[in-house]
Write an enzyme that holds these catalytic residues in place. Structure first.
Site, PDB file in Angstrom:
ATOM      1  CE  LYS A  80      74.051  27.079  13.904  1.00 59.17           C
ATOM      2  NZ  LYS A  80      74.696  27.136  15.231  1.00 59.17           N
TER       3      LYS A  80
HETATM    4  C1  LIG Z   1      75.701  27.969  15.650  1.00 59.09           C
HETATM    5  C2  LIG Z   1      75.947  27.993  17.095  1.00 59.09           C
HETATM    6  C3  LIG Z   1      76.416  29.131  17.727  1.00 59.09           C
HETATM    7  C4  LIG Z   1      76.801  30.377  16.978  1.00 59.09           C
HETATM    8  O1  LIG Z   1      75.714  31.030  16.368  1.00 59.09           O
HETATM    9  P1  LIG Z   1      75.978  32.062  15.193  1.00 59.09           P
HETATM   10  O2  LIG Z   1      74.629  32.439  14.711  1.00 59.09           O
HETATM   11  O3  LIG Z   1      76.748  31.306  14.156  1.00 59.09           O
HETATM   12  O4  LIG Z   1      76.756  33.192  15.753  1.00 59.09           O
HETATM   13  C5  LIG Z   1      76.574  29.112  19.092  1.00 59.09           C
HETATM   14  N1  LIG Z   1      76.304  27.993  19.811  1.00 59.09           N
HETATM   15  C6  LIG Z   1      75.851  26.879  19.221  1.00 59.09           C
HETATM   16  C7  LIG Z   1      75.612  25.676  20.064  1.00 59.09           C
HETATM   17  C8  LIG Z   1      75.647  26.833  17.857  1.00 59.09           C
HETATM   18  O5  LIG Z   1      75.202  25.719  17.278  1.00 59.09           O
END
Ligand SMILES: *Cc1c(COP(=O)(O)O)cnc(C)c1O
Length: 492
Positions: free
Chosen positions: A112
């Site tokens: 993120k």
């Molecule tokens: C947010 C997240 C995901 C999923 O990503 P999306 O964009 O919501 O599909 C997968 N793995 C981790 C560790 C995340 O923080």
């Protein structure tokens, strides 16, 4: 380039407006009305550039109302020494035509950060560009990683406040303490009883509450979102697909122009959708493989055409993917159909009955670009253990879901060079990772960081190692019906 809404294509706003609003008035999501090209020549060019300049080139093509100087400054700040390695998003070779794109070298050790280190710059500039004089309040529903990454991105940013809601039993110990111990004068963190979908639906309801919007506007506040429904979240994620591809070309692993597959651990469908944008721009992408855990609503949708959230919700060892309503899928439905009425109808059905069935022709074009597989928790641990033993590579639970999904996909399909997106440091999900490699996983998640280091000889990222000494600042838990009240008192 204008931005249109997935539920009303007559909406035409600038990039800055799309980013400052987050969500369109009628509930739709913003999309650019045309897709800029990314050529083989561009790939050759970015291979020689640092990550921040790769981001500048690619993002600039979607942000006509941001100046090159502005973007240069934002990219330099967002992708600088706040990351713990100079590449920001390195691609690691595992052998057998499989590579891992590590997206967790930012300040909170989660993928993120790739977008949330950038979003505050895009958003504060968007406010100025649109003549918005009110202060921004960012509301975030998180399944774990978004919350911390958003708090870290927005902490002490001028004229903003940020409030994060997380499901009290739906995040790991490490994630919980990361959020509860957040520093900064403009931050708020509240746990809610319920799961991620409850938190997300409640936050979405606040965004579409016109009366509240007016009430807050009168007090000088403007609500915005840092969830991946915001275009400013999605856009920075397109960059690392091209970046990883360029790295593979530069290291001679692939020829420029050769198609490769990407396998993506998926929750809200933001990460994988960014990959689809990269493909639409012209990046040579074969299949985008959507990897899910036991909450396999997307696997079923991609394989059957029926999206049905009426099913048991599982709390798994890959909690960032414990999601039954994947918001960004709406954008894909629009991109594939170009039909805003259809999207609006399907989204209404989803809201009212929790279910919809997509037209067969739409599903056919979807399957031309996407495949889907899922792993349960036992399979996920087996993957972590095996890859650690055989390759000496330690992966977190989400990454392992994607790695295992790629293996399943390859059993039935042609074997291409593939990149597995690694979305979190293994040190964020220590109990499951320890058990997977045959160690004891009991005890508090935070103490287990040292145990995992000792067992593997790998150092934990600095921000996680420092958690041991951090105190929880925010420990409040509320019902989902109390969110509105929390927001109001936060802004009082
Ligand atoms: C947010 C997240 C995901 C999923 O990503 P999306 O964009 O919501 O599909 C997968 N793995 C981790 C560790 C995340 O923080």
């Amino acid at each position: 380039m204008k931005y249109i809404s997935t539920r009303d294509k007559s909406t035409a706003v600038s990039a800055a407006e799309a980013i400052s609003r987050g969500l369109s008035r009628e509930g739709g999501l913003f999309l650019p009305d045309s897709i800029p090209a990314l050529t083989g020549e561009d790939i050759g060019k970015i291979a020689a550039l640092p990550y921040r300049e790769r981001a500048e080139l690619i993002m600039g093509r979607f942000l006509e109302d941001y100046s090159p100087d502005e973007l240069r400054e934002f990219c330099a700040r967002a992708y600088g020494d706040n990351f713990d390695c100079p590449e920001c998003a390195p691609t690691v070779r595992l052998g057998g035509g499989t590579h891992v794109l590590e997206l967790w070298h930012g300040p909170t050790s989660a993928f993120k950060d790739m977008a949330l280190q950038m979003l505050p710059y895009l958003l504060t500039a968007a406010m100025k560009k649109t003549g918005e004089t009110k202060k921004v309040c960012i509301l975030v529903a998180t399944s774990g990683d978004t919350g911390k990454a958003a708090l870290e991105g927005f902490r002490d940013v001028e004229n903003t406040k940020i409030m994060v809601f997380y499901p009290s039993d739906g995040v790991s110990d490490v994630q919980k303490l990361q959020m509860q111990s957040q520093e900064g004068e403009n931050v708020g963190v509240v746990a809610i009883t319920g799961n991620f979908d409850d938190a997300q639906s409640a936050v979405k309801a606040i965004f579409s509450d016109e009366a509240l919007r007016e009430e807050l506007a009168a007090k000088g506040w403007f609500l915005s979102s840092a969830n991946s429904i915001n275009w400013g979240r999605l856009l920075p994620q397109i960059v690392y697909y091209a970046s990883s591809y360029a790295d593979l070309v530069a290291s001679g692993e692939i020829k420029n122009g050769e198609k490769i597959d990407f396998c993506v651990p998926t929750g809200n469908f933001g990460d994988i959708l960014a990959g689809y944008f990269a493909k639409l721009m012209g990046l040579p992408v074969g299949k985008l493989i959507c990897a899910s855990n036991a909450n396999n609503v997307l696997t079923d949708f991609i394989n059957t055409g029926v999206y049905d959230r009426n099913r048991s919700f599982y709390t798994t060892i890959s909690p960032s993917m414990d999601i039954l309503i994947s918001s960004n899928l709406e954008r894909l439905l629009y991109l594939l159909s170009g039909d805003d009425k259809l999207v609006a109808r399907l989204m209404t059905e989803l809201k009212e009955s929790g279910k919809y069935s997509a037209p067969a022709d739409l599903m056919e074009s979807l399957r031309a670009s996407f495949a889907a597989e899922y792993l349960d928790d036992a399979e996920t641990k087996e993957v972590i253990g095996r890859v650690w033993r055989e390759k000496g590579y330690l992966m977190d639970t989400h990454t392992a879901v994607a790695y295992g999904a790629l293996e399943k996909y390859r059993r039935e399909n042609p074997h291409r060079t593939a990149v597995v997106l690694s979305t979190a440091s293994p040190f964020k999900f220590t109990p499951a990772v320890l058990e997977a490699i045959g160690e004891r996983g009991d005890g508090a998640g935070v103490e287990l960081i040292d145990r995992l280091s000792a067992a593997t000889g790998k150092a934990a990222p600095k921000n996680l190692a420092a958690l041991k000494t951090k105190k929880a600042r925010f420990t409040k838990i509320v019902e989902k019906t109390e969110l509105l009240g929390e927001v109001k008192s936060f802004l009082r």
